[in-house]
Every structure is written in structure tokens, then in C-alpha cells.
Design an enzyme around this catalytic site. Structure first.
Site, PDB file in Angstrom:
ATOM      1  N   LYS A 297      22.920  22.713  -6.162  1.00  0.00           N
ATOM      2  CA  LYS A 297      23.391  23.038  -7.514  1.00  0.00           C
ATOM      3  C   LYS A 297      22.850  24.382  -7.991  1.00  0.00           C
ATOM      4  O   LYS A 297      23.559  25.136  -8.645  1.00  0.00           O
ATOM      5  CB  LYS A 297      23.016  21.922  -8.508  1.00  0.00           C
ATOM      6  CG  LYS A 297      23.762  20.620  -8.254  1.00  0.00           C
ATOM      7  CD  LYS A 297      25.095  20.569  -8.968  1.00  0.00           C
ATOM      8  CE  LYS A 297      26.092  19.590  -8.378  1.00  0.00           C
ATOM      9  NZ  LYS A 297      25.697  18.184  -8.454  1.00  0.00           N
TER      10      LYS A 297
ATOM     11  N   LYS B 298      32.305  18.327   1.552  1.00  0.00           N
ATOM     12  CA  LYS B 298      32.850  17.050   1.070  1.00  0.00           C
ATOM     13  C   LYS B 298      33.994  17.298   0.074  1.00  0.00           C
ATOM     14  O   LYS B 298      34.021  18.340  -0.599  1.00  0.00           O
ATOM     15  CB  LYS B 298      31.757  16.148   0.489  1.00  0.00           C
ATOM     16  CG  LYS B 298      31.143  16.632  -0.784  1.00  0.00           C
ATOM     17  CD  LYS B 298      30.285  15.549  -1.422  1.00  0.00           C
ATOM     18  CE  LYS B 298      29.915  15.975  -2.825  1.00  0.00           C
ATOM     19  NZ  LYS B 298      29.361  14.959  -3.663  1.00  0.00           N
TER      20      LYS B 298
ATOM     21  N   LYS C 153      36.328  17.974  -6.712  1.00  0.00           N
ATOM     22  CA  LYS C 153      37.376  17.941  -7.728  1.00  0.00           C
ATOM     23  C   LYS C 153      38.118  19.274  -7.842  1.00  0.00           C
ATOM     24  O   LYS C 153      39.060  19.388  -8.600  1.00  0.00           O
ATOM     25  CB  LYS C 153      36.746  17.569  -9.076  1.00  0.00           C
ATOM     26  CG  LYS C 153      36.336  16.103  -9.097  1.00  0.00           C
ATOM     27  CD  LYS C 153      35.340  15.761 -10.172  1.00  0.00           C
ATOM     28  CE  LYS C 153      34.913  14.294 -10.012  1.00  0.00           C
ATOM     29  NZ  LYS C 153      33.694  13.948 -10.683  1.00  0.00           N
TER      30      LYS C 153
END
Ligand code: AMP
Ligand code: TRP
Length: 338
Positions: free
Chosen positions: A111, A208, A211
Site C-alpha cells: 500500500k 490478483k 476492482k
């Protein structure tokens, strides 16, 4: 009957990765166990967000939860910030844990690399709040995707530390010959993974499914969007339609196909022997469209019911809060805060 807890951040519409990696198990668990599923909005604000979008996303995730088949009659659905005791316990957990435990969490490192302009303290403390989400209900089973395993491990470390520092008082002497069982205050927590476990991006099978853009298929994508995304999905070199370590893109597409159709991968491999990618992708797209159809139909009906989502979330909070308050009170007593 186990106590089950899981949550998803309201960062956008749910995608097939969320469903196949986590929510599929939630649906299976809700009838048999004591389940609480959350929209973890306080986790959602650790990465950049817009207030109007966040408000909308909370609603979207709630609608997605209901549309895929989470049933408020069986499971308690909550918006995390409606049960503020999570944050209080999260603060307590932060205060008893070494900073180094948090600095080495892989998602923290990811992040901060993704958002170097928004490295906030909440991002570092994220797993302490997640541990509080789970442990405030003394949940023992957490159905999540594989990427969450380091968080579950840290939850257990925090629980053990709390138990060690403030856990149960020494057991009372028992009559001779009887064993003493030390009951820990916070129980050990287990992650529950689905078989499909990890669904990868359609554009880059090393990442992965997320969105963003064309990387993922949202549960609310229209049939044409699904067809276009699958048609333009990355494939591997060679022509064979086969799963394997050297074919990450096809392994992912076959996993999705198998999951949405219920046909084992081996059978799909035989079925598409000698056939081309175009035919395979066209059939896969139809299988996904067919799988999403009933979910989307239910979602449309739910969207029309005004006030329904708000009602479900407020009754969820009303049943979860007393449980959370009970644990928090016990914690505070053990720590000398009361
Ligand atoms: P997130 O959207 O990151 O909040 O994730 C919500 C839940 O879905 C977590 O349990 C994740 O582990 C799971 N999840 C998210 N993306 C994937 C994926 N691509 N494959 C499998 N599970 C996923
Ligand atoms: N960290 C999880 C994710 O990114 C979301 C989450 C927050 C969660 N609290 C939780 C998952 C408690 C399971 C249990 O997906």
C-alpha cells in the site's frame, strides 16, 4: 457452531475475485454458524477516497452482499463504524503491540508503494483494527482470500499477547486428580480459504484480480462488458487450453470457468482439446454471464426497495453492539481501565 467474522473494504463494486475468493464461503457458512459480515469502512479510509464515492460504495457493497445471497435472517450484516467498540479495542491492541509487527506486514509495504503520497498511521495500524473486528466477537473462523493470511497470523499474535499480559487469572485449585484447563480469554483464530483461493487479473495473471478497470469482472458488469473483458483477456504463449505453472493466464481463466460452471478443470481441458482460444473465451464469457444473471436480477429488485439497506445495517448494528460492548467491558476490567 463456530463464530465467524469477515469483512470487505468499501472501495468499489465487488468483483469475481471477492466472490470466488471469500464470499462464496460466507454463503455456505451462514446457515450453520454464528456469522457477522462487515463493510469495513474504517479500513476503507486508510487509502485515498472521496466522501461521496465512499458513501456510494458502502451502499454498493451492501447491495452486492444481499444480491449474492447473504441473508440477514441468518447472518448479521454490519457497517463497521456503526459499532465503534471495534475502534476502541483496536486502540488497545495497538498499545500492547510492537511497531515492528506492523512494519513487516506485506500489504502495508504494498500500500505504501501504491500510494506514496498517503502513508498514514491508520495504514500501519490496519491489522490491529482487523484483529479487533474479529476478536471483539471472540470469532474463531475467518473466511478470507489468501492475501489476508499474514493479517490472521498477526491477529493470533495480538490475541496471545493480550492473553499473556491480562488473560484469565490462575485457575482455582481443583479437587485432586482433575486436570486444569486454562481457558484463554481470546481464542485462536483460523482463516478459511476457498478452493479457487486466488483469482488473478485478466490483464496480468501475476497480479490478483482487483476492482480497477479491465483487470476484473464486477458482479454488476453487463453481459457485453463481460464478453469484452474476457475477449481481451491476456492468454499464454502456445495454443493449448491447459492449466499449469507455465500457463498462468489460462490457469486463471480455467479456474474462473470451473468455478462458475461447476465443471472440473480436467474436464474442461478435455472438452477444449484441439479447439482455439476464441471458442474457449466465447464459452467462458457465456458461462460467466449466466452465473451473474440471477445475482444481477436480485440486485435490481433490492435497489428498488427504498430504505432497505439502511434498515438491514441498522438492525445488524443493534444486534452486534451488545456483544462487542460485553467483550470490551471485560477487556477494560482486565486492564485496570475500570
Ligand atoms: P478487498 O477487496 O481487498 O477488501 O478483499 C475482500 C476479500 O476478497 C478478502 O477476503 C480478499 O482476500 C478477497 N479477495 C480480494 N481479491 C481477491 C482475488 N483476486 N482473489 C481471491 N480473493 C480475493
Ligand atoms: N483486510 C481485509 C481486506 O482487505 C478486510 C477486513 C477488515 C477483514 N477487517 C476484517 C477481513 C476482519 C476479515 C476479518 O480484505
Amino acid at each position: 457452531m463456530s463464530k465467524v467474522f469477515s469483512g470487505i473494504r468499501p472501495s468499489g463494486l465487488l468483483h469475481l475475485g471477492n466472490y470466488l475468493g471469500a464470499i462464496k464461503n460466507w454463503i455456505a457458512l451462514q446457515a450453520k454458524h454464528d456469522c457477522i459480515f462487515a463493510i469495513v469502512d474504517y479500513h476503507g479510509i486508510t487509502t485515498p477516497f472521496e466522501p461521496d464515492e465512499l458513501r456510494q460504495n458502502i451502499r454498493e457493497v451492501a447491495l452486492d452482499y444481499l444480491a449474492v445471497g447473504l441473508d440477514p435472517k441468518h447472518a448479521t450484516l454490519i457497517q463497521q463504524s456503526h459499532v465503534p467498540e471495534h475502534v476502541e479495542l483496536g486502540w488497545i491492541f495497538q498499545s500492547i503491540s510492537p511497531v515492528s509487527w506492523f512494519e513487516r506486514v506485506p500489504t502495508y509495504k504494498e500500500k505504501i508503494a501504491q500510494h506514496p503520497e498517503y502513508v498514514n498511521l491508520g495504514l500501519l495500524a490496519y491489522p490491529a483494527l482487523m484483529a479487533a473486528d474479529i476478536l471483539i466477537y471472540k470469532s474463531t473462523l475467518v473466511p478470507v482470500g489468501e492475501d489476508q493470511l499474514p493479517h490472521i497470523e498477526l491477529t493470533n499474535d495480538i490475541a496471545k499477547r493480550f492473553n499473556h499480559m491480562f488473560g484469565s487469572p490462575p485457575p482455582l485449585p481443583l479437587p485432586k486428580g482433575e486436570g486444569r484447563v486454562r481457558v484463554e480469554f481470546f481464542p485462536p483464530v483460523k482463516a478459511l480459504l476457498t478452493e479457487g483461493a486466488r483469482i488473478m487479473s485478466l490483464k496480468d495473471p501475476r497480479k490478483k484480480m482487483s476492482k480497477t478497470g479491465d483487470e476484473g469482472i464486477a458482479l454488476s458488469d453487463t453481459p457485453d462488458e463481460v464478453r469484452r473483458k474476457i475477449k481481451t483477456a491476456t492468454t499464454d504463449s502456445g495454443r493449448e487450453i491447459k492449466a499449469g505453472d507455465d500457463k498462468p493466464a489460462l490457469t486463471n481463466l480455467l479456474t474462473i470457468y470451473s468455478e462458475v460452471s461447476g465443471t472440473p478443470i480436467k474436464k474442461l481441458e478435455t472438452q477444449y482439446k484441439g479447439k482455439g482460444y476464441a471458442e474457449f473465451k466465447a464459452d467462458l464469457a457465456e458461462a460467466v454471464v449466466e452465473f451473474l444473471e440471477p445475482i444481477q436480477k436480485r440486485r435490481k429488485e433490492l435497489e428498488k426497495k427504498r430504505g432497505y439497506v439502511e434498515e438491514i445495517l441498522s438492525s445488524g448494528a443493534a444486534s452486534a453492539r451488545p456483544l462487542a460492548q460485553k467483550t470490551l467491558l471485560e477487556v477494560k476490567k482486565k486492564m485496570g481501565l475500570i
